[in-house]
Write a protein that holds these residues in place. Sequence first.
Motif, PDB file in Angstrom:
ATOM      1  N   GLN A  14       0.854  -1.181   0.000  1.00 23.17           N
ATOM      2  CA  GLN A  14       0.000   0.000   0.000  1.00 23.17           C
ATOM      3  C   GLN A  14       0.896   1.238   0.000  1.00 23.17           C
ATOM      4  O   GLN A  14       1.691   1.438   0.911  1.00 23.17           O
ATOM      5  N   LEU A  91      -3.478   0.286  -8.296  1.00 20.19           N
ATOM      6  CA  LEU A  91      -4.891   0.647  -8.367  1.00 20.19           C
ATOM      7  C   LEU A  91      -5.270   1.403  -7.102  1.00 20.19           C
ATOM      8  O   LEU A  91      -4.735   1.134  -6.026  1.00 20.19           O
ATOM      9  N   PRO A  92      -6.194   2.362  -7.215  1.00 21.19           N
ATOM     10  CA  PRO A  92      -6.618   3.104  -6.022  1.00 21.19           C
ATOM     11  C   PRO A  92      -7.182   2.163  -4.958  1.00 21.19           C
ATOM     12  O   PRO A  92      -7.911   1.229  -5.263  1.00 21.19           O
ATOM     13  N   ASN A  93      -6.822   2.428  -3.705  1.00 22.98           N
ATOM     14  CA  ASN A  93      -7.344   1.635  -2.586  1.00 22.98           C
ATOM     15  C   ASN A  93      -8.821   1.947  -2.412  1.00 22.98           C
ATOM     16  O   ASN A  93      -9.219   3.101  -2.220  1.00 22.98           O
ATOM     17  N   GLU A  94      -9.644   0.906  -2.491  1.00 22.19           N
ATOM     18  CA  GLU A  94     -11.098   1.105  -2.502  1.00 22.19           C
ATOM     19  C   GLU A  94     -11.636   1.538  -1.145  1.00 22.19           C
ATOM     20  O   GLU A  94     -12.736   2.096  -1.051  1.00 22.19           O
ATOM     21  N   GLU A  95     -10.910   1.285  -0.072  1.00 24.38           N
ATOM     22  CA  GLU A  95     -11.403   1.632   1.267  1.00 24.38           C
ATOM     23  C   GLU A  95     -10.828   2.951   1.774  1.00 24.38           C
ATOM     24  O   GLU A  95     -11.542   3.773   2.361  1.00 24.38           O
ATOM     25  N   LYS A  96      -9.544   3.192   1.542  1.00 28.09           N
ATOM     26  CA  LYS A  96      -8.883   4.351   2.153  1.00 28.09           C
ATOM     27  C   LYS A  96      -8.820   5.584   1.254  1.00 28.09           C
ATOM     28  O   LYS A  96      -8.548   6.678   1.739  1.00 28.09           O
ATOM     29  N   GLN A  97      -9.037   5.402  -0.058  1.00 30.89           N
ATOM     30  CA  GLN A  97      -8.969   6.563  -0.935  1.00 30.89           C
ATOM     31  C   GLN A  97     -10.214   7.432  -0.764  1.00 30.89           C
ATOM     32  O   GLN A  97     -11.330   7.030  -1.092  1.00 30.89           O
ATOM     33  N   LYS A  98     -10.011   8.628  -0.258  1.00 26.87           N
ATOM     34  CA  LYS A  98     -11.117   9.559  -0.056  1.00 26.87           C
ATOM     35  C   LYS A  98     -11.325  10.394  -1.317  1.00 26.87           C
ATOM     36  O   LYS A  98     -10.387  10.602  -2.094  1.00 26.87           O
ATOM     37  N   ASP A 113      -3.076   0.524  -4.016  1.00 26.96           N
ATOM     38  CA  ASP A 113      -2.737  -0.872  -3.740  1.00 26.96           C
ATOM     39  C   ASP A 113      -1.758  -1.353  -4.798  1.00 26.96           C
ATOM     40  O   ASP A 113      -1.922  -1.058  -5.995  1.00 26.96           O
ATOM     41  N   ARG A 330      -8.110  -7.989  -9.556  1.00 27.45           N
ATOM     42  CA  ARG A 330      -8.581  -6.626  -9.850  1.00 27.45           C
ATOM     43  C   ARG A 330      -7.862  -6.058 -11.059  1.00 27.45           C
ATOM     44  O   ARG A 330      -8.482  -5.448 -11.948  1.00 27.45           O
ATOM     45  N   LYS A 334      -9.501  -5.080 -14.680  1.00 25.72           N
ATOM     46  CA  LYS A 334      -9.359  -3.740 -15.250  1.00 25.72           C
ATOM     47  C   LYS A 334      -8.815  -3.806 -16.678  1.00 25.72           C
ATOM     48  O   LYS A 334      -9.217  -3.035 -17.546  1.00 25.72           O
TER      49      LYS A 334
END
Length: 455
Positions: A14, A91-98, A113, A330, A334
Amino acid sequence: MNISFENPDKINGQLTLTIEKEDYEKDVEKQLKDYRKKANMPGFRPGMVPMGLIKRQYGEAVKVDVINKLIGEKLYGYVRDNKIQMLGEPLPNEEKQKPVDFKADGPFEFVFDIAVAPEFKAELGQGDTVDYYDIEVDDELVNRQVDMFASRAGHYDKVEDYDPAQNDMLKGDLRELGPDGNAKEDGVVVEGAVLMPEYIKVEEQKNLFDGAKLGSVITFNPKKAYPENDAEITSLLKIDKEKAATMESDFTYLVTEISRFVKAEVNQELFDNVFGKDEVKSEEEFRQKISEGIKAQLATDSDYKFLLDVRKYMEDKVGELQFPDAMLKRVMLKNNEDRGQKFVDDNYAASIVELKWHLIKEQLVADNGIKVDDNDVKNVAKETARIQFAQYGMANVPDEYIEKYASDMLKERKNVDSLVDRAVDVKLIEALKGKVKLNKKSISLDDFNKMMQEK
């Protein structure tokens, strides 16, 4: 700018980038000034549009473009500098990316990630034994090649009697018959129709041509002769496929010509035809030259099998590796959005098998100092050209034609990638043959081919 990287389980990474206003401000200002110089708006002379107006119209888009470029440079630079063996793309972190509000000045935080390759060591040395198959070049193999050259240089002679054993070719006139057995009015007529009775599938129809001579008239039924091949009927009778599908009539065939294929004699003319003027002076030299050519071609096959065996040996030696499956799926999805999740589910396991070998091979290439240049790739292209010409019996192609063919191959990007891979393989095979202990096995070509088909 601040960059941090976490990799607690060694395979799921990460990476977090924090971008401050000062990181992007100068580049944004520079691009906006360039926009102002080129801006052409009603009411303003070129280059005199107020900067405030330029910022309102283009400011946010330029900021996004600059920041995205900065993210790419810093992210891949960090991965490179820290020797992180990244698999696929971040790839953008699906949980932490605001959500990011680019209207603000920042700071902006981006969380990615990263799939990281598992750690392992792929080594080969004299303590490792790998099979190597030497394919025998026996008289039978040389005989086959001589026969092939003689066939390619052969010709057709006109004869008077048809002989099924000789695969004779007939030429004659076809006429469609009516139900009464007479020539059908407005029926199909084909002059100079070519037939090779040996290729007729139904014995009863094929046998009707036995004993045929010049001037013979044979009555047969094309539909019965080719019951499952309307394309053959279409070609023979010169009719469309719809008509061929319903054609049930008998036809007469008046034999006007019989041609028999005769192989070329194994003499100086054939030697010159295959290897060039006076390159070979006797049948013994001819067979020796053929044997050498076969050996060179078969050595390539032996090397290919050796690399396959190295792969199997190394995959077993390295053992099972743990991959970041969720992340790699993932990435795969993509890259194959048009094919969907089912494609990923169906093909992921096979892709991991190939990925494992790719990682092993990368280490073997690095450990053996394998590097290829343009000349190596060009040589592989030329060798590929020679093999392709040889498959058509062309053993004496001038160097300038080989050179041109290879150059044309290298103009296609899809060819270049495969040729580079092949050039790497060629050097890797030679390096490994000198590093491991070879368990040499002699094998016939037929047995070798059977073995390869079983793989």
